[in-house]
Design a protein around this motif. Sequence first.
Motif, PDB file in Angstrom:
ATOM      1  N   MET A 102      32.497 -59.376 -40.819  1.00 14.73           N
ATOM      2  CA  MET A 102      32.347 -58.114 -40.119  1.00 14.73           C
ATOM      3  C   MET A 102      33.692 -57.702 -39.527  1.00 14.73           C
ATOM      4  O   MET A 102      34.368 -58.491 -38.872  1.00 14.73           O
ATOM      5  N   LYS A 103      34.076 -56.487 -39.765  1.00 12.92           N
ATOM      6  CA  LYS A 103      35.361 -55.985 -39.281  1.00 12.92           C
ATOM      7  C   LYS A 103      35.261 -55.648 -37.793  1.00 12.92           C
ATOM      8  O   LYS A 103      34.309 -55.036 -37.343  1.00 12.92           O
ATOM      9  N   ARG A 104      36.265 -56.070 -37.029  1.00 12.79           N
ATOM     10  CA  ARG A 104      36.304 -55.802 -35.588  1.00 12.79           C
ATOM     11  C   ARG A 104      37.295 -54.687 -35.323  1.00 12.79           C
ATOM     12  O   ARG A 104      38.348 -54.625 -35.940  1.00 12.79           O
ATOM     13  N   PHE A 105      36.944 -53.834 -34.398  1.00 19.41           N
ATOM     14  CA  PHE A 105      37.806 -52.733 -34.029  1.00 19.41           C
ATOM     15  C   PHE A 105      38.366 -52.976 -32.635  1.00 19.41           C
ATOM     16  O   PHE A 105      37.604 -53.214 -31.682  1.00 19.41           O
ATOM     17  N   LYS A 106      39.687 -52.937 -32.511  1.00 27.54           N
ATOM     18  CA  LYS A 106      40.353 -53.201 -31.242  1.00 27.54           C
ATOM     19  C   LYS A 106      39.883 -52.220 -30.167  1.00 27.54           C
ATOM     20  O   LYS A 106      39.598 -52.613 -29.040  1.00 27.54           O
ATOM     21  N   GLY A 107      39.791 -50.954 -30.513  1.00 33.50           N
ATOM     22  CA  GLY A 107      39.369 -49.934 -29.551  1.00 33.50           C
ATOM     23  C   GLY A 107      37.977 -50.201 -29.015  1.00 33.50           C
ATOM     24  O   GLY A 107      37.706 -50.018 -27.829  1.00 33.50           O
TER      25      GLY A 107
END
Length: 61
Positions: free
Chosen positions: A1-6
Amino acid sequence: MKRFKGLDEVHEIMEKIYDDEKDLTPEQRIKKLLEESERFLLERKLNLKRVKPKEIKHAVV
């Protein structure tokens, strides 16, 4: 699963707000919100008209 910094930053901010307000009564939360919003407006030299809830019902078309 891709994580988003924002998104992680938003979660951190939400957790901090929760920690700051979890022991406040609803009245204290409202008071704090009003004080912070007033400070925000003053810092940015904004002059917004406050609308009472009664006025909002009539303004919505």
